[in-house]
Design a protein around this motif. Structure first.
Motif, PDB file in Angstrom:
ATOM      1  N   PRO A 128       0.967  -1.212  -0.013  1.00 45.31           N
ATOM      2  CA  PRO A 128      -0.026   0.069  -0.069  1.00 45.31           C
ATOM      3  C   PRO A 128       1.017   1.184  -0.076  1.00 45.31           C
ATOM      4  CG  PRO A 128      -0.008  -1.298   2.067  1.00 45.31           C
ATOM      5  CD  PRO A 128       0.812  -1.976   1.246  1.00 45.31           C
ATOM      6  N   GLU A 129       2.072   1.165   0.386  1.00 48.29           N
ATOM      7  CA  GLU A 129       3.065   2.270   0.241  1.00 48.29           C
ATOM      8  C   GLU A 129       3.717   2.677  -1.198  1.00 48.29           C
ATOM      9  OE1 GLU A 129       4.351   2.200   5.070  1.00 48.29           O
ATOM     10  OE2 GLU A 129       5.730   1.503   3.323  1.00 48.29           O
ATOM     11  N   ILE A 130       3.351   1.881  -2.131  1.00 52.12           N
ATOM     12  CA  ILE A 130       3.914   2.119  -3.492  1.00 52.12           C
ATOM     13  C   ILE A 130       2.880   2.167  -4.398  1.00 52.12           C
ATOM     14  CG2 ILE A 130       4.960   1.111  -5.445  1.00 52.12           C
ATOM     15  CD1 ILE A 130       7.004   1.577  -3.041  1.00 52.12           C
ATOM     16  N   GLU A 131       2.958   3.171  -5.238  1.00 51.18           N
ATOM     17  CA  GLU A 131       1.975   3.191  -6.326  1.00 51.18           C
ATOM     18  C   GLU A 131       2.839   3.397  -7.643  1.00 51.18           C
ATOM     19  OE1 GLU A 131      -1.432   5.835  -7.093  1.00 51.18           O
ATOM     20  OE2 GLU A 131      -1.124   6.517  -5.224  1.00 51.18           O
ATOM     21  N   ALA A 132       2.252   2.625  -8.656  1.00 49.51           N
ATOM     22  CA  ALA A 132       3.230   2.329  -9.708  1.00 49.51           C
ATOM     23  C   ALA A 132       2.301   2.082 -11.107  1.00 49.51           C
ATOM     24  CB  ALA A 132       4.099   1.339  -9.587  1.00 49.51           C
ATOM     25  N   THR A 133       3.222   2.395 -12.240  1.00 49.81           N
ATOM     26  CA  THR A 133       2.729   2.156 -13.517  1.00 49.81           C
ATOM     27  C   THR A 133       4.124   1.616 -14.477  1.00 49.81           C
ATOM     28  OG1 THR A 133       1.357   2.934 -15.292  1.00 49.81           O
ATOM     29  CG2 THR A 133       2.891   4.408 -14.605  1.00 49.81           C
ATOM     30  N   THR A 134       3.628   0.738 -15.533  1.00 47.65           N
ATOM     31  CA  THR A 134       4.550   0.243 -16.447  1.00 47.65           C
ATOM     32  C   THR A 134       4.392   1.258 -17.637  1.00 47.65           C
ATOM     33  OG1 THR A 134       4.921  -1.874 -15.512  1.00 47.65           O
ATOM     34  CG2 THR A 134       5.339  -1.697 -17.802  1.00 47.65           C
ATOM     35  N   ILE A 135       5.590   1.779 -18.047  1.00 46.30           N
ATOM     36  CA  ILE A 135       5.420   2.365 -19.520  1.00 46.30           C
ATOM     37  C   ILE A 135       6.090   1.340 -20.380  1.00 46.30           C
ATOM     38  CG2 ILE A 135       6.286   4.366 -20.872  1.00 46.30           C
ATOM     39  CD1 ILE A 135       4.354   5.076 -18.548  1.00 46.30           C
ATOM     40  N   SER A 136       5.388   0.862 -21.220  1.00 49.95           N
ATOM     41  CA  SER A 136       6.103  -0.103 -22.275  1.00 49.95           C
ATOM     42  C   SER A 136       6.762   0.722 -23.325  1.00 49.95           C
ATOM     43  CB  SER A 136       4.742  -0.938 -22.863  1.00 49.95           C
ATOM     44  OG  SER A 136       4.327  -1.831 -21.776  1.00 49.95           O
ATOM     45  N   THR A 137       7.890   0.215 -23.958  1.00 51.92           N
ATOM     46  CA  THR A 137       8.552   0.964 -24.761  1.00 51.92           C
ATOM     47  C   THR A 137       8.880   0.192 -25.929  1.00 51.92           C
ATOM     48  OG1 THR A 137      10.726   0.608 -23.447  1.00 51.92           O
ATOM     49  CG2 THR A 137       9.623   2.568 -23.048  1.00 51.92           C
ATOM     50  N   VAL A 138       9.119   1.032 -27.277  1.00 51.09           N
ATOM     51  CA  VAL A 138       9.639   0.291 -28.394  1.00 51.09           C
ATOM     52  C   VAL A 138      10.484   1.175 -29.137  1.00 51.09           C
ATOM     53  CG1 VAL A 138       7.590  -1.152 -28.940  1.00 51.09           C
ATOM     54  CG2 VAL A 138       7.613   1.112 -29.908  1.00 51.09           C
ATOM     55  N   GLY A 139      11.704   0.612 -29.941  1.00 48.64           N
ATOM     56  CA  GLY A 139      12.410   1.624 -30.000  1.00 48.64           C
ATOM     57  C   GLY A 139      13.774   1.095 -30.782  1.00 48.64           C
ATOM     58  N   VAL A 140      14.941   1.567 -30.451  1.00 47.67           N
ATOM     59  CA  VAL A 140      16.127   1.155 -30.935  1.00 47.67           C
ATOM     60  C   VAL A 140      16.463   0.078 -30.098  1.00 47.67           C
ATOM     61  CG1 VAL A 140      17.317   3.415 -31.706  1.00 47.67           C
ATOM     62  CG2 VAL A 140      17.423   2.651 -29.309  1.00 47.67           C
ATOM     63  N   ARG A 141      15.970  -0.247 -28.654  1.00 48.84           N
ATOM     64  CA  ARG A 141      16.155  -1.344 -27.957  1.00 48.84           C
ATOM     65  C   ARG A 141      15.050  -2.360 -27.996  1.00 48.84           C
ATOM     66  NH1 ARG A 141      20.585  -0.918 -27.567  1.00 48.84           N
ATOM     67  NH2 ARG A 141      21.867   0.647 -25.914  1.00 48.84           N
ATOM     68  N   GLY A 142      14.269  -2.258 -29.226  1.00 48.42           N
ATOM     69  CA  GLY A 142      13.299  -3.330 -29.210  1.00 48.42           C
ATOM     70  C   GLY A 142      12.120  -3.075 -28.195  1.00 48.42           C
ATOM     71  N   PHE A 143      11.454  -3.978 -28.054  1.00 44.16           N
ATOM     72  CA  PHE A 143      10.173  -4.030 -27.064  1.00 44.16           C
ATOM     73  C   PHE A 143      10.509  -4.256 -25.677  1.00 44.16           C
ATOM     74  CE2 PHE A 143       6.213  -6.520 -25.891  1.00 44.16           C
ATOM     75  CZ  PHE A 143       5.634  -5.595 -25.108  1.00 44.16           C
ATOM     76  N   ASP A 144      10.294  -3.389 -24.809  1.00 41.99           N
ATOM     77  CA  ASP A 144      10.617  -3.361 -23.275  1.00 41.99           C
ATOM     78  C   ASP A 144       9.829  -2.571 -22.401  1.00 41.99           C
ATOM     79  OD1 ASP A 144      11.966  -4.367 -21.291  1.00 41.99           O
ATOM     80  OD2 ASP A 144      14.037  -4.599 -22.151  1.00 41.99           O
ATOM     81  N   GLY A 145      10.316  -2.047 -21.558  1.00 42.47           N
ATOM     82  CA  GLY A 145       9.585  -0.892 -20.796  1.00 42.47           C
ATOM     83  C   GLY A 145      10.162  -0.917 -19.363  1.00 42.47           C
ATOM     84  N   PHE A 146       9.608   0.203 -18.795  1.00 46.40           N
ATOM     85  CA  PHE A 146      10.144   0.374 -17.205  1.00 46.40           C
ATOM     86  C   PHE A 146       8.906   0.466 -16.564  1.00 46.40           C
ATOM     87  CE2 PHE A 146      10.416   4.334 -19.661  1.00 46.40           C
ATOM     88  CZ  PHE A 146       9.763   5.269 -18.837  1.00 46.40           C
ATOM     89  N   THR A 147       8.984   0.148 -15.277  1.00 46.07           N
ATOM     90  CA  THR A 147       8.044   0.293 -14.105  1.00 46.07           C
ATOM     91  C   THR A 147       8.538   1.510 -13.325  1.00 46.07           C
ATOM     92  OG1 THR A 147       7.269  -2.073 -14.047  1.00 46.07           O
ATOM     93  CG2 THR A 147       6.844  -0.663 -12.484  1.00 46.07           C
ATOM     94  N   TRP A 148       7.409   2.497 -13.075  1.00 43.23           N
ATOM     95  CA  TRP A 148       7.873   3.824 -12.557  1.00 43.23           C
ATOM     96  C   TRP A 148       6.838   3.677 -10.988  1.00 43.23           C
ATOM     97  CZ3 TRP A 148       6.083   8.519 -10.794  1.00 43.23           C
ATOM     98  CH2 TRP A 148       6.795   9.416 -11.204  1.00 43.23           C
ATOM     99  N   ALA A 149       7.549   3.793  -9.847  1.00 36.32           N
ATOM    100  CA  ALA A 149       6.980   3.423  -8.831  1.00 36.32           C
ATOM    101  C   ALA A 149       7.103   4.543  -7.876  1.00 36.32           C
ATOM    102  CB  ALA A 149       7.612   2.340  -8.012  1.00 36.32           C
ATOM    103  N   LEU A 150       5.997   5.348  -7.162  1.00 34.37           N
ATOM    104  CA  LEU A 150       6.039   6.390  -6.197  1.00 34.37           C
ATOM    105  C   LEU A 150       6.057   5.795  -4.948  1.00 34.37           C
ATOM    106  CD1 LEU A 150       5.854   9.533  -6.184  1.00 34.37           C
ATOM    107  CD2 LEU A 150       3.369   9.388  -6.020  1.00 34.37           C
ATOM    108  N   ARG A 151       7.015   6.381  -3.871  1.00 31.97           N
ATOM    109  CA  ARG A 151       7.124   5.782  -2.648  1.00 31.97           C
ATOM    110  C   ARG A 151       6.047   6.742  -1.704  1.00 31.97           C
ATOM    111  NH1 ARG A 151       6.893   4.306   2.046  1.00 31.97           N
ATOM    112  NH2 ARG A 151       8.677   3.590   3.487  1.00 31.97           N
ATOM    113  N   LYS A 152       4.860   6.111  -1.158  1.00 30.08           N
ATOM    114  CA  LYS A 152       3.753   7.098  -0.582  1.00 30.08           C
ATOM    115  C   LYS A 152       4.481   7.397   0.957  1.00 30.08           C
ATOM    116  CE  LYS A 152       0.226   7.292  -2.295  1.00 30.08           C
ATOM    117  NZ  LYS A 152      -0.138   8.445  -3.137  1.00 30.08           N
TER     118      LYS A 152
END
Ligand code: SAH
Ligand code: DHB
Ligand code: MG
Length: 228
Positions: free
Chosen positions: A204-228
């Protein structure tokens, strides 16, 4: 009819072209980064640093939150560390963890080239052990987790301890060409990403979202988390 309204079978080459097009407007040539990349090639480092676009995103995020202390797991040649450290004020600090002897050596050379030796500290050793000794709690504004994916949950738990309330934790490589959501992949790195998602879901102390990415590194992504 496809279930996807926006379906369009785009090749890796088109993704890479799109990224390069945007970069040509938004990311200037940089002689220091060119030298950093050349030194990584010269030393046969794997070509797995963040893309220029993702690196700039990390830099902008650090600027936007006014980060003074940043934590990184996985230094490689210091490329992402240099981009983040450039956002720091004069008295800022970035601590980056790296296990590989050669990567430590090359990253320190590159950090020197970038004029950031006073701000970036590369800690040599297996990060599960070294990060547990870092402190004090809640003294960092931002963390970037980009090392052995098997240990993502351990690194995330440590990063949560070390990042202040309102701080940000970014985890790299959370799609891995689509493997994470494909149940036929059960390797340890893939399971490491899945375990992290379950951990965040229950916290409950973390809120997060994944941003999926495409580009020179192919198909990947990063998860972006806020510490509440
Ligand atoms: N963040 C870098 C890329 C990191 S690549 C950049 O974008 O420029 C992943 C790095 O994690 C590699 O250098 C690898 O040696 C390191 N690594 C792997 N396992 C590790 C461990 N157990 N402890 C510390 N570093 C580790
Ligand atoms: C790999 C690791 C990374 O951190 C990355 O950004 C891309 C690829 C890898 O181990 O293949
Ligand atoms: Mg990565």
């Amino acid at each position: 009819m496809s279930e996807f309204k926006y379906q369009h079978n785009v090749s890796n080459e088109e993704w890479a072209r799109a990224e390069r097009y945007h970069n040509s407007f938004l990311i200037p040539q940089d002689k220091i980064l060119d030298a950093v990349r050349a030194n990584c090639v010269k030393n046969d480092l794997p070509d797995i640093a963040v893309s220029d676009a993702e690196g700039k995103h990390l830099n902008l995020l650090a600027q936007a939150i006014g980060a003074k202390r940043i934590l990184e797991v996985g230094t490689l040649g210091g490329y992402s560390a240099i981009l983040m450290a450039r956002a720091l004020p004069d008295d800022g600090e970035l601590v980056s963890f790296e296990v590989d002897d050669k990567h430590v050596k090359v990253s320190r050379e590159n950090i020197e080239t970038a004029g950031l030796s006073a701000k970036i500290k590369v800690v040599h050793g297996p990060a599960v052990e070294t990060i547990s000794q870092l402190g004090p709690d809640a003294s960092f504004d931002m963390a970037f987790i980009d090392a052995d994916k098997e240990n993502n949950s351990t690194y995330f738990t440590q990063a949560k301890r070390l990042v202040r309330k309102g701080g940000v934790i970014i985890v790299d490589n959370v799609n891995r060409y689509g493997r994470i959501s494909d149940p036929s992949f059960t390797d340890e790195a893939t399971e490491g990403v899945r375990d992290l998602l379950k951990l965040i879901q229950q916290d409950p102390e973390i809120e997060a979202t994944t941003i999926s990415t495409v580009g020179v590194r192919g198909f990947d992504g990063f998860t972006w988390a806020l510490r509440k």
